[in-house]
Write a protein that holds these residues in place. Sequence first.
Motif, PDB file in Angstrom:
ATOM      1  N   UNK A 394       0.812  -1.202   0.000  1.00 17.89           N
ATOM      2  CA  UNK A 394       0.000   0.000   0.000  1.00 17.89           C
ATOM      3  C   UNK A 394       0.851   1.261   0.000  1.00 17.89           C
ATOM      4  N   UNK A 395       0.169   2.419   0.026  1.00 18.00           N
ATOM      5  CA  UNK A 395       0.860   3.701   0.044  1.00 18.00           C
ATOM      6  C   UNK A 395       0.631   4.507  -1.218  1.00 18.00           C
ATOM      7  N   UNK A 396       0.973   5.771  -1.154  1.00 13.08           N
ATOM      8  CA  UNK A 396       0.688   6.714  -2.230  1.00 13.08           C
ATOM      9  C   UNK A 396       1.980   7.341  -2.744  1.00 13.08           C
ATOM     10  N   UNK A 397       2.174   7.275  -4.066  1.00  6.85           N
ATOM     11  CA  UNK A 397       3.320   7.921  -4.718  1.00  6.85           C
ATOM     12  C   UNK A 397       4.640   7.450  -4.107  1.00  6.85           C
ATOM     13  N   UNK A 398       4.887   6.162  -4.241  1.00  5.83           N
ATOM     14  CA  UNK A 398       6.065   5.507  -3.669  1.00  5.83           C
ATOM     15  C   UNK A 398       7.074   5.217  -4.775  1.00  5.83           C
ATOM     16  N   UNK A 399       8.366   5.304  -4.458  1.00  2.00           N
ATOM     17  CA  UNK A 399       9.427   5.041  -5.424  1.00  2.00           C
ATOM     18  C   UNK A 399      10.360   3.946  -4.917  1.00  2.00           C
ATOM     19  N   UNK A 400      10.645   2.976  -5.800  1.00  5.59           N
ATOM     20  CA  UNK A 400      11.644   1.930  -5.555  1.00  5.59           C
ATOM     21  C   UNK A 400      12.614   2.009  -6.721  1.00  5.59           C
ATOM     22  N   UNK A 401      13.816   2.533  -6.473  1.00  2.00           N
ATOM     23  CA  UNK A 401      14.674   2.940  -7.588  1.00  2.00           C
ATOM     24  C   UNK A 401      16.121   2.495  -7.386  1.00  2.00           C
ATOM     25  N   UNK A 402      16.694   1.914  -8.446  1.00  2.00           N
ATOM     26  CA  UNK A 402      18.138   1.645  -8.526  1.00  2.00           C
ATOM     27  C   UNK A 402      18.643   0.777  -7.387  1.00  2.00           C
ATOM     28  N   UNK A 403      17.863  -0.201  -6.985  1.00  2.00           N
ATOM     29  CA  UNK A 403      18.284  -1.133  -5.954  1.00  2.00           C
ATOM     30  C   UNK A 403      18.820  -2.421  -6.577  1.00  2.00           C
ATOM     31  N   UNK A 404      19.690  -3.094  -5.867  1.00  2.00           N
ATOM     32  CA  UNK A 404      20.222  -4.396  -6.266  1.00  2.00           C
ATOM     33  C   UNK A 404      19.798  -5.419  -5.233  1.00  2.00           C
ATOM     34  N   UNK A 405      19.110  -6.468  -5.671  1.00  2.00           N
ATOM     35  CA  UNK A 405      18.564  -7.467  -4.754  1.00  2.00           C
ATOM     36  C   UNK A 405      18.969  -8.849  -5.260  1.00  2.00           C
ATOM     37  N   UNK A 406      19.455  -9.685  -4.349  1.00  2.00           N
ATOM     38  CA  UNK A 406      19.925 -11.006  -4.746  1.00  2.00           C
ATOM     39  C   UNK A 406      19.487 -12.067  -3.747  1.00  2.00           C
ATOM     40  N   UNK A 407      19.153 -13.253  -4.283  1.00  2.00           N
ATOM     41  CA  UNK A 407      19.007 -14.485  -3.503  1.00  2.00           C
ATOM     42  C   UNK A 407      17.890 -14.443  -2.470  1.00  2.00           C
ATOM     43  N   UNK A 408      16.661 -14.251  -2.939  1.00  2.00           N
ATOM     44  CA  UNK A 408      15.504 -14.363  -2.050  1.00  2.00           C
ATOM     45  C   UNK A 408      15.163 -15.832  -1.837  1.00  2.00           C
ATOM     46  N   UNK A 409      14.340 -16.083  -0.832  1.00  2.00           N
ATOM     47  CA  UNK A 409      14.066 -17.464  -0.443  1.00  2.00           C
ATOM     48  C   UNK A 409      12.640 -17.598   0.059  1.00  2.00           C
ATOM     49  N   UNK A 410      12.101 -18.790  -0.067  1.00  2.00           N
ATOM     50  CA  UNK A 410      10.811 -19.174   0.518  1.00  2.00           C
ATOM     51  C   UNK A 410       9.666 -18.284   0.052  1.00  2.00           C
ATOM     52  N   UNK A 411       9.152 -17.381   0.871  1.00  2.00           N
ATOM     53  CA  UNK A 411       7.911 -16.672   0.596  1.00  2.00           C
ATOM     54  C   UNK A 411       8.134 -15.354  -0.126  1.00  2.00           C
ATOM     55  N   UNK A 412       9.220 -15.205  -0.862  1.00  2.00           N
ATOM     56  CA  UNK A 412       9.536 -13.878  -1.351  1.00  2.00           C
ATOM     57  C   UNK A 412       9.941 -13.744  -2.791  1.00  2.00           C
ATOM     58  N   UNK A 413       9.689 -12.531  -3.303  1.00  2.00           N
ATOM     59  CA  UNK A 413      10.193 -12.062  -4.590  1.00  2.00           C
ATOM     60  C   UNK A 413      11.320 -11.067  -4.320  1.00  2.00           C
ATOM     61  N   UNK A 414      12.004 -10.666  -5.386  1.00  2.00           N
ATOM     62  CA  UNK A 414      12.986  -9.607  -5.226  1.00  2.00           C
ATOM     63  C   UNK A 414      12.304  -8.319  -4.826  1.00  2.00           C
ATOM     64  N   UNK A 415      11.266  -7.946  -5.574  1.00  2.00           N
ATOM     65  CA  UNK A 415      10.446  -6.774  -5.266  1.00  2.00           C
ATOM     66  C   UNK A 415       8.983  -7.192  -5.315  1.00  2.00           C
ATOM     67  N   UNK A 416       8.214  -6.786  -4.301  1.00  2.00           N
ATOM     68  CA  UNK A 416       6.775  -7.031  -4.273  1.00  2.00           C
ATOM     69  C   UNK A 416       6.050  -5.696  -4.164  1.00  2.00           C
ATOM     70  N   UNK A 417       5.121  -5.455  -5.075  1.00  2.00           N
ATOM     71  CA  UNK A 417       4.242  -4.288  -5.037  1.00  2.00           C
ATOM     72  C   UNK A 417       2.847  -4.841  -4.757  1.00  2.00           C
ATOM     73  N   UNK A 418       2.310  -4.580  -3.564  1.00  2.00           N
ATOM     74  CA  UNK A 418       1.207  -5.409  -3.090  1.00  2.00           C
ATOM     75  C   UNK A 418       0.131  -4.610  -2.369  1.00  2.00           C
TER      76      UNK A 418
END
Length: 723
Positions: A394-418
């Motif tokens: 949730x949230x209003x006018x949110x930014x997720x920018x220029x991040x590096x994400x590696x090796x998620x596990x189990x219940x997760x994605x690299x990035x979740x917009x939910x």
Amino acid sequence: MSSTRSVRSMPALGAVVALAAGMLVALTPAPAHAAAGATLPFTSVEAEAATTTGSTVGPDHTQGTLASEASGRRAVRLNSGQRVEFTVPRAANAVNVAYNVPDGQSGSLDVYVNGAKLAKTLPVTSTYSYVDTGWIAGSRTHHFFANSRLLLDRNVQAGDKVAFQATGVQVTVDVADFEQAAAPATRPAGSVSVTDRGADPSGRGDSTQAFREAVSAARGGVVWIPPGEYRLTSALGGVQNVTLQGAGHWHSVVRSSRFIDQSSSAGNVHIKDFAVIGEVTERVDSQPDNFVNGSLGPNSSVSGMWLQRLKVGLWLTGNNDNLVVENNRILDTTADGLNLNGTAKGVRVRNNFLRNQGDDSLAMWSLNAPNTQSSFENNTVSQPNLANGIAIYGGTDITVKDNLIADTNALGSGIAISNQKFLDPFHPLAGTITVSGNTLVRTGAMNPNWNHPMGALRVDSYDSPIEAQVRITGTTITDSPYSAFEFVSGSGRGYAARNITVDGATVTRTGTVVVQAETQGAATFRGVTATGVGSAGVYNCPYPSGSGTFTATDGGGNSGWNSTWSDCSTWPEPGQDNPDPDPDRNLARGRTATATGSQDVYTPGRAVDGDANSYWESANHAFPQALTVDLGSSQAVRRLVLKLPPQAVWQARTQTLSVQGSTDGSAYTTVLAARDYRFDPATGNTVTVNLPSGPGLRHLRLHVTGNTGWPAAQFSEVEAYLS
């Protein structure tokens, strides 16, 4: 934030094909997005890239295995007397090692520099590992790795050798971080030192009261934390209009599982340049075992901190407007690394390094009030072991920018917009959600509740439709074990995910598909290029069946993923090609059906549910009417079988209809011109319609203009066959 998921009745995915994972130095992103991730003062070297007398563990993506939580999905196991030797990549005088030891054991690693054994050893323990969270559905014992750091008390140069040798305990070494730690900073003029107020830098005495007195005395100025170790037995409160500053996180260390706990503050709090290392061994959500729990107040900052062995690094509620969190390391938390837990406005979380979180590494959760105009930028996230790298709930006018994400596990994605709310009052996504320039490496995981996989980047209309404008641009996805982009309603209720654009993505090696569409909605894709796709370009099977369609619009410039998985009754396994079409299989059964109108409970899905006794009926007295079935992929349909319920109460009738087809769900052509079809109970109320040869179609439409038995269109089953 807990990543509990509802169990969905979905077909199970088979065994995981492990992907090769090479050395990842400083988690360096691909050249196309060189700005992704944090600028770090250290360089990481994978143990599997070093010289060793031990054995390599992995690769493996299977939840609950040691390798699945390792950086790069591989590590090096050392039995007593075995060693791993790193070639130092840069000038350094300090090292941090991610490692695992068997449950219930502790010990040390001997350290050698260019063959010479140091007097110091590197302590290793399982005390802060092997976490269980039985209240989170689908979780297993996790959090296998931990981090241990050491000042070498000497300088080493690039090309020198640093080795670690196990003594008396088995140690699995994952990755080593080498850095040049700066000398201790000097005391700022006019500051109030905690030692002047009685703090014990040896760590033996309780320094809590000394810290409280220093904070009170320095109001409007600086609290100085000299080099040393300080033990706090309870959290600080009433912290406002003050700077807490250490000599550098390698030198000034606070031993406490709770540092600041306050529900409000006037703000202007600045915390920098020291370490807070806790003793949290399990996750207890009712306990505030966090570095910051609550509010620092507006216009505050946290920078240059080393935060380790806590439940959460920063659990932020109340007024934290314009907070800046930057240049920190957050390691070994049993839950989130940082969570903006509602009301945050203008918060900037940037250039931080996070490793080994037991939930989302970085999260925004819009509980009670929306997070607004806040951002996660240029952060590096490695090895969250039970949830997402970055999650926006949730949230209003949110930014997720220029991040590096590696090796998620189990219940997760690299990035979740939910829009998963967890609790009320929740504020769903609104305004524009900008997801730009992110690099995702080996992200996505098997969800044990759904029994099918989660994509590297997930858009999830979990508890409500997504109405915000979701703009995903410049994404690099590499070695996803499953899909690249997933669109899903994780509760299984089929809420729509709309208003999504994906522009300029590079996808390299996906285990299954590029686009995994599992709910109704729409997205436009432009300039998305893919290579090394494991199974097919698109899996388009909205759930529940009949809940609606997902329209993937080709905006141009796409390549490498134009095929569609053909069988929605099965999940593609990594590397599995499309199954050969079965000419005797009803291609329409269980597919998504829509109509121009429905009467009462007689909805379109009843025409493709495999039950000849249930039926779709259009709105009455409103010809023409149409029923459309999305077959999931382009199919060379040659025969339709149309049915009405066979009971004697359904008298004979004639329906006038034409057959239309489309490849994209928007432009339809006539496959068979209109004619009359007689449904007679004496012959089972069944009609067979043979279609001419021609190009394949994905969307099948029956356009009905008349019915002699009822003033509406009616079908109990629409079946489609290849022959």
